[in-house]
Design an enzyme around this catalytic site. Structure first.
Site, PDB file in Angstrom:
ATOM      1  N   CYS A 114     -43.795  11.719 -18.394  1.00 20.96           N
ATOM      2  CA  CYS A 114     -42.515  12.255 -17.931  1.00 20.96           C
ATOM      3  C   CYS A 114     -41.677  12.870 -19.052  1.00 20.96           C
ATOM      4  O   CYS A 114     -40.817  13.710 -18.802  1.00 20.96           O
ATOM      5  CB  CYS A 114     -41.719  11.166 -17.225  1.00 20.96           C
ATOM      6  SG  CYS A 114     -42.522  10.537 -15.731  1.00 20.96           S
ATOM      7  N   HIS A 254     -34.574  13.822 -16.526  1.00 22.03           N
ATOM      8  CA  HIS A 254     -35.814  13.710 -15.764  1.00 22.03           C
ATOM      9  C   HIS A 254     -35.488  13.092 -14.412  1.00 22.03           C
ATOM     10  O   HIS A 254     -34.788  12.083 -14.327  1.00 22.03           O
ATOM     11  CB  HIS A 254     -36.807  12.843 -16.532  1.00 22.03           C
ATOM     12  CG  HIS A 254     -37.949  12.360 -15.697  1.00 22.03           C
ATOM     13  ND1 HIS A 254     -38.677  13.207 -14.877  1.00 22.03           N
ATOM     14  CD2 HIS A 254     -38.487  11.118 -15.539  1.00 22.03           C
ATOM     15  CE1 HIS A 254     -39.613  12.504 -14.260  1.00 22.03           C
ATOM     16  NE2 HIS A 254     -39.511  11.242 -14.646  1.00 22.03           N
ATOM     17  N   ASN A 284     -40.277  13.569  -7.688  1.00 27.77           N
ATOM     18  CA  ASN A 284     -40.536  13.324  -9.104  1.00 27.77           C
ATOM     19  C   ASN A 284     -41.880  13.936  -9.486  1.00 27.77           C
ATOM     20  O   ASN A 284     -42.928  13.386  -9.164  1.00 27.77           O
ATOM     21  CB  ASN A 284     -40.538  11.810  -9.365  1.00 27.77           C
ATOM     22  CG  ASN A 284     -40.869  11.446 -10.799  1.00 27.77           C
ATOM     23  OD1 ASN A 284     -41.236  12.300 -11.618  1.00 27.77           O
ATOM     24  ND2 ASN A 284     -40.770  10.167 -11.127  1.00 27.77           N
TER      25      ASN A 284
END
Length: 327
Positions: A114, A254, A284
């Site tokens: 991520c 994020h 996501n």
């Protein structure tokens, strides 16, 4: 050596298949609204059978190059942040560069989960300053092919998308990366993982298919560590930039979980309306969420010269980082 770099263009791409929460909630036996209450996600995009990681990446890169308005031969480096390359070998970046017509530009994958885009942008900034050539940074993932559909923790979160940014050399010290802070905690290495497929547990005939899928072993610990790491890295980047949270025009975190980035925003004292949020519609997509969010935000309200951006991420590894970027 140039004193700085500057953002030239943004791009993004998502597959055409939109998956609403109801589809996943029905399959997992969850009550309606369960996913949105816990994650902030209403829908996400998943790849169609014909979609490839390199294809998604190339689409977003093409948009960013058009937005930047520079020749493709001007790109000196392509960095592709991904956890789901087309193949374990070779890297996907050279194929993406070829599809984009970048000539013999350098091209390599970066596996940072991520936090991959934050690291890739930091490395590209260094290349552009040193060599005086533009860089294309792409983050892309097809996570729908890596989640365990029976595991609630990962099945409700992850999505497929790509985002891209072009940066070029600049002599203005108020542009480019003004402050950076990175962090890792290998003691939490197993919190988010795909157990098999690497050299430690290679593929073999009697391998359990579930070992090739993503698993989150402790969602609460992931949440707490992500909030702490993103907060600490953001403070470190702001200190390095000699700036305060109130100096930030847009905080682009994020998009792991709405509760995570809302908590980070509160910890930093950043106003809620300064936080760029795309998780509700896009879910996501790991490293892709920050450049995707930047591109979407730029399309709604253009990101203008003089703005100060704070980018922050944390994910598997654990690995995280934050950047203060002057536009």
């Amino acid at each position: 050596m140039n004193r700085s770099s500057r953002i030239l263009g943004f791009g993004h791409h998502a597959p055409s298949r939109k998956v609403e929460n109801s589809e996943i909630e029905s399959r997992l036996g969850l009550e309606p609204g369960w996913i949105e209450r816990r994650t902030g996600i209403r829908s996400r995009f998943w790849a169609n059978e014909e979609d490839t990681l390199s294809g998604l990446a190339a689409h977003s890169g093409d948009m960013a190059l058009a937005n930047a308005g520079i020749g493709r031969g001007d790109i000196g480096l392509l960095l592709l942040a991904t956890s789901t390359p087309d193949h374990l070998l070779p890297p996907s970046a050279p194929l993406v560069a070829h599809r984009l017509g970048l000539g013999r530009a350098g091209a390599v994958d970066l596996t940072g989960a991520c936090a991959g885009f934050v690291y890739a942008l930091m490395f590209a900034d260094g290349f552009t300053r040193l060599h005086g050539k533009a860089s294309l940074v792409i983050a892309a993932n097809i996570l729908s092919r890596r989640i365990n559909p029976a595991e609630r923790a990962s099945a409700v979160l992850f999505a497929d998308a790509a985002g891209a940014m072009v940066i070029g050399p600049c002599d203005d010290p108020d542009r480019g990366i003004l402050g950076a802070s990175v962090d890792s905690d290998g003691s939490r290495y197993g919190l988010i993982q795909i157990p098999a497929g690497g050299s430690n547990t290679p593929f073999h005939g009697d391998l359990d298919l579930a070992q090739t899928r993503m698993t989150i072993t402790d969602g609460r610990e992931v949440f707490a560590n992500a909030v702490e790491m993103m907060t600490d890295c953001s403070r470190g980047a702001l200190t390095a930039a000699r700036m305060r949270p109130q100096d930030i025009d847009r905080f682009v975190p994020h998009q792991a979980n709405a509760r995570i980035f809302d908590a980070v925003g509160r910890n930093l004292g950043i106003a809620d309306d300064a936080i760029v949020k795309t998780i509700a519609d896009y879910g996501n997509s790991s490293a892709a969420t920050i450049p995707l969010s930047l591109s979407l935000a730029h399309g709604i309200r253009p990101i203008l010269a003089g703005e100060k951006l704070l980018l922050a991420a944390a994910g598997a590894g654990l690995s995280g980082g934050a950047l203060v970027v002057g536009v």
